[in-house]
Scaffold this motif. Structure first.
Motif, PDB file in Angstrom:
ATOM      1  N   LYS A 240       0.829  -1.207   0.000  1.00 38.32           N
ATOM      2  CA  LYS A 240       0.000   0.000   0.000  1.00 38.32           C
ATOM      3  C   LYS A 240       0.865   1.260   0.000  1.00 38.32           C
ATOM      4  O   LYS A 240       0.535   2.249  -0.646  1.00 38.32           O
ATOM      5  CB  LYS A 240      -0.925  -0.010   1.216  1.00 38.32           C
ATOM      6  N   ALA A 241       1.974   1.207   0.727  1.00 36.50           N
ATOM      7  CA  ALA A 241       2.865   2.374   0.761  1.00 36.50           C
ATOM      8  C   ALA A 241       3.423   2.661  -0.622  1.00 36.50           C
ATOM      9  O   ALA A 241       3.541   3.832  -1.032  1.00 36.50           O
ATOM     10  CB  ALA A 241       3.994   2.133   1.764  1.00 36.50           C
ATOM     11  N   GLU A 242       3.787   1.603  -1.351  1.00 41.11           N
ATOM     12  CA  GLU A 242       4.290   1.818  -2.710  1.00 41.11           C
ATOM     13  C   GLU A 242       3.189   2.333  -3.625  1.00 41.11           C
ATOM     14  O   GLU A 242       3.417   3.210  -4.479  1.00 41.11           O
ATOM     15  CB  GLU A 242       4.868   0.509  -3.261  1.00 41.11           C
ATOM     16  N   LEU A 243       1.962   1.824  -3.450  1.00 39.66           N
ATOM     17  CA  LEU A 243       0.849   2.272  -4.289  1.00 39.66           C
ATOM     18  C   LEU A 243       0.453   3.710  -3.973  1.00 39.66           C
ATOM     19  O   LEU A 243      -0.089   4.411  -4.849  1.00 39.66           O
ATOM     20  CB  LEU A 243      -0.355   1.344  -4.127  1.00 39.66           C
ATOM     21  N   ASP A 244       0.704   4.177  -2.766  1.00 36.27           N
ATOM     22  CA  ASP A 244       0.445   5.580  -2.444  1.00 36.27           C
ATOM     23  C   ASP A 244       1.272   6.487  -3.351  1.00 36.27           C
ATOM     24  O   ASP A 244       0.796   7.518  -3.843  1.00 36.27           O
ATOM     25  CB  ASP A 244       0.780   5.869  -0.974  1.00 36.27           C
ATOM     26  N   LYS A 245       2.524   6.086  -3.567  1.00 38.89           N
ATOM     27  CA  LYS A 245       3.388   6.872  -4.461  1.00 38.89           C
ATOM     28  C   LYS A 245       2.880   6.820  -5.908  1.00 38.89           C
ATOM     29  O   LYS A 245       2.887   7.832  -6.613  1.00 38.89           O
ATOM     30  CB  LYS A 245       4.822   6.352  -4.385  1.00 38.89           C
ATOM     31  N   TYR A 299      -7.599  -0.129  -4.581  1.00 42.15           N
ATOM     32  CA  TYR A 299      -6.863   0.705  -3.648  1.00 42.15           C
ATOM     33  C   TYR A 299      -6.489   2.040  -4.291  1.00 42.15           C
ATOM     34  O   TYR A 299      -6.561   3.090  -3.628  1.00 42.15           O
ATOM     35  CB  TYR A 299      -5.605  -0.017  -3.152  1.00 42.15           C
ATOM     36  N   LEU A 300      -6.105   2.010  -5.575  1.00 42.68           N
ATOM     37  CA  LEU A 300      -5.787   3.267  -6.252  1.00 42.68           C
ATOM     38  C   LEU A 300      -7.019   4.171  -6.350  1.00 42.68           C
ATOM     39  O   LEU A 300      -6.908   5.398  -6.192  1.00 42.68           O
ATOM     40  CB  LEU A 300      -5.236   2.979  -7.655  1.00 42.68           C
ATOM     41  N   VAL A 301      -8.184   3.599  -6.593  1.00 45.16           N
ATOM     42  CA  VAL A 301      -9.419   4.395  -6.627  1.00 45.16           C
ATOM     43  C   VAL A 301      -9.689   5.018  -5.266  1.00 45.16           C
ATOM     44  O   VAL A 301     -10.108   6.175  -5.157  1.00 45.16           O
ATOM     45  CB  VAL A 301     -10.608   3.522  -7.083  1.00 45.16           C
ATOM     46  N   PRO A 307     -11.547   6.327 -11.546  1.00 49.24           N
ATOM     47  CA  PRO A 307     -11.733   4.909 -11.930  1.00 49.24           C
ATOM     48  C   PRO A 307     -11.789   4.702 -13.439  1.00 49.24           C
ATOM     49  O   PRO A 307     -11.440   3.623 -13.928  1.00 49.24           O
ATOM     50  CB  PRO A 307     -13.065   4.538 -11.265  1.00 49.24           C
ATOM     51  N   GLN A 308     -12.223   5.733 -14.181  1.00 53.84           N
ATOM     52  CA  GLN A 308     -12.275   5.575 -15.648  1.00 53.84           C
ATOM     53  C   GLN A 308     -10.884   5.530 -16.267  1.00 53.84           C
ATOM     54  O   GLN A 308     -10.730   5.216 -17.450  1.00 53.84           O
ATOM     55  CB  GLN A 308     -13.098   6.691 -16.290  1.00 53.84           C
ATOM     56  N   ARG A 309      -9.846   5.865 -15.435  1.00 55.94           N
ATOM     57  CA  ARG A 309      -8.473   5.797 -15.926  1.00 55.94           C
ATOM     58  C   ARG A 309      -7.772   4.504 -15.520  1.00 55.94           C
ATOM     59  O   ARG A 309      -6.562   4.380 -15.728  1.00 55.94           O
ATOM     60  CB  ARG A 309      -7.668   6.984 -15.382  1.00 55.94           C
ATOM     61  N   LEU A 310      -8.501   3.535 -14.993  1.00 54.48           N
ATOM     62  CA  LEU A 310      -7.898   2.306 -14.506  1.00 54.48           C
ATOM     63  C   LEU A 310      -8.559   1.102 -15.175  1.00 54.48           C
ATOM     64  O   LEU A 310      -9.742   1.114 -15.516  1.00 54.48           O
ATOM     65  CB  LEU A 310      -8.040   2.193 -12.986  1.00 54.48           C
ATOM     66  N   LEU A 311      -7.765   0.024 -15.331  1.00 50.40           N
ATOM     67  CA  LEU A 311      -8.252  -1.214 -15.949  1.00 50.40           C
ATOM     68  C   LEU A 311      -7.529  -2.375 -15.299  1.00 50.40           C
ATOM     69  O   LEU A 311      -6.301  -2.337 -15.152  1.00 50.40           O
ATOM     70  CB  LEU A 311      -7.997  -1.192 -17.460  1.00 50.40           C
TER      71      LEU A 311
END
Length: 343
Positions: A240-245, A299-301, A307-311
Motif C-alpha cells: 500500500k505504501a508503494e501504491l500511495d506513491k 486501492y488506487l481508486v 476509476p475511468q483511468r484504470l483497468l
C-alpha cells in the motif's frame, strides 16, 4: 335382188368414211386438250418453282427475324403473336402448293381446273407479298426497339461513368481522411509515449532503484511479493505504501494529459506456472491473478485516482517472462505490471 344388194353395199361404203372423220376429229380434240393441259402444266410448274423460291426467301427472312427476336425481351409477346400469324399464312400457302402438285383427274375438266389453280396461285402470291410487307414492318419495329435499347445503354454507361467518378472522388477523400487520421493517431501515440516516459521517470525517482521494481519495455513491473503474500490477494502494508506513491504520480499525470487523449493505466496480474492446490479462496491462477489486479485498482481508486483511468486484467501463468522451472523463474513470473496505454 341383185340391185338391192348393190344399194346396201353402196350405203355401207359411204358410212365408214364419215365415221372415220368423226373419230379423227375426236382424236384431234383430245390431242389439243392434252397440249393445252401440258402447256398449262408447264406454266404451273414455273409458277410453283417461283413460289418455292419466294418461300425460301421468306423462310430465311423469318430466321433472321427469329435471331433478332431472341435478343429482344421487350415486346416479346406481341412479336410472338405476329410470327404465329405469319407461320399460319406460310402453312396455308404450303398447303396450296402441295395441292397444286397433285395429279389432275379427267381430261374434260383440265382447262377449268388449270384456270382455277392459276387464280388460287395468284392469290397465294399476293398473300406472300402481304406477309413480306408485314415482315418488313416488323423488322423496322425491331430496329427502332434496338435503337431505343442502345440509347438506354448509352445513358446507363454515362450514369456508371458518373458514379465511378464520384466513387473515385469519395475514395480520394476517404484516403485523405484516413491519412489525416493516421497522422493524428501517430501524434497522439507520440504524445502519450512522452507522458508515459515522464510518468515512468517520475515513478523511478519516487520508488527508487529497488531490485523488485523495474521497467520492462513499456511496463512498470512489481514483483508480487511487494504487495501480497503467497497465494493471497490482500494488499500488504508495504505494498500500500508503494501504491500511495503510484497514486500520487497518476493524479498529477491526469491533470497534465489533455482530456482528448483517451488513456488508461492497465494493471495486469501474473502468476507462475504452478497450479493452486487446496486454496479456499481461488480455484485457479486465473482467479488469483485477476483478484490481485482488482485489489490494486480498488486501492488506487480509494486514493483518488479516477476509476475511468484504470483497468484490471488477469493473465494467470500464460505470459511468463522466464520459461524455466526454477525458483528464480517462478519468482520473476509472479508480478504486477502497470502499463500506460490508450483506451
Amino acid at each position: 335382188m341383185a340391185l338391192a344388194r348393190g344399194r346396201r353395199s353402196s350405203s355401207e361404203f359411204n358410212y365408214w368414211p364419215g365415221f372415220v372423220d368423226a373419230l379423227s376429229t375426236l382424236v384431234l380434240s383430245i390431242v389439243f386438250l392434252l397440249s393445252v393441259f401440258l402447256v398449262v402444266q408447264f406454266f404451273l410448274s414455273n409458277e410453283i418453282n417461283g413460289k418455292d423460291k419466294a418461300l425460301e426467301q421468306l423462310t430465311a427472312r423469318l430466321a433472321q427475324l427469329n435471331d433478332l427476336l431472341s435478343l429482344e425481351k421487350l415486346g416479346k409477346l406481341n412479336l410472338d403473336d405476329q410470327l404465329s400469324q405469319m407461320r399460319a399464312g406460310l402453312s396455308a400457302a404450303q398447303t396450296e402448293r402441295d395441292r397444286d402438285k397433285g395429279p389432275y383427274d379427267g381430261l374434260a375438266s383440265a382447262g377449268n381446273d388449270a384456270a382455277g389453280r392459276a387464280s388460287e396461285l395468284n392469290k397465294a402470291l399476293d398473300s406472300e407479298k402481304q406477309l413480306s410487307a408485314r415482315a418488313a414492318a416488323l423488322v423496322e419495329v425491331l430496329n427502332q426497339q434496338i435503337s431505343a435499347l442502345r440509347r438506354q445503354l448509352a445513358a446507363l454507361e454515362d450514369a456508371l461513368d458518373a458514379s465511378e467518378k464520384r466513387g473515385q472522388e469519395s475514395q480520394s477523400r476517404i484516403a485523405d481522411l484516413g491519412q489525416r487520421l493516421n497522422v493524428a493517431l501517430a501524434q497522439r501515440v507520440q504524445e502519450l509515449s512522452r507522458y508515459r516516459s515522464e510518468f515512468f521517470g517520475r515513478l523511478r525517482a519516487i520508488l527508487g532503484n529497488r531490485p523488485d521494481i523495474r521497467i520492462v519495455g513499456d511496463r512498470f513491473v512489481f514483483q508480487s511479493e511487494v504487495f501480497f503474500d503467497a497465494g493471497q490477494a490482500l494488499l500488504l502494508p508495504e505494498g500500500k505504501a508503494e501504491l500511495d506513491k503510484v497514486a500520487s504520480a497518476l493524479t498529477d499525470l491526469d491533470k497534465q494529459i489533455p482530456a482528448e487523449i483517451a488513456w488508461v493505466m492497465r494493471v495486469d496480474g501474473h502468476t507462475d506456472s504452478r497450479p493452486i492446490l487446496n486454496s479456499p479462496l481461488f480455484k485457479s491462477n486465473w482467479e488469483l491473478s485477476s483478484a490481485r489486479a482488482i485489489s490494486v485498482v480498488q486501492y488506487l481508486v480509494s486514493l483518488g485516482v479516477p476509476p475511468q483511468r484504470l483497468l484490471a486484467a488477469g493473465f494467470a501463468e500464460f505470459q511468463p517472462l522466464d520459461t524455466a522451472t526454477t525458483e528464480e523463474a517462478y519468482r520473476r513470473n509472479r508480478r504486477i505490471e502497470l502499463k500506460l496505454t490508450e483506451r
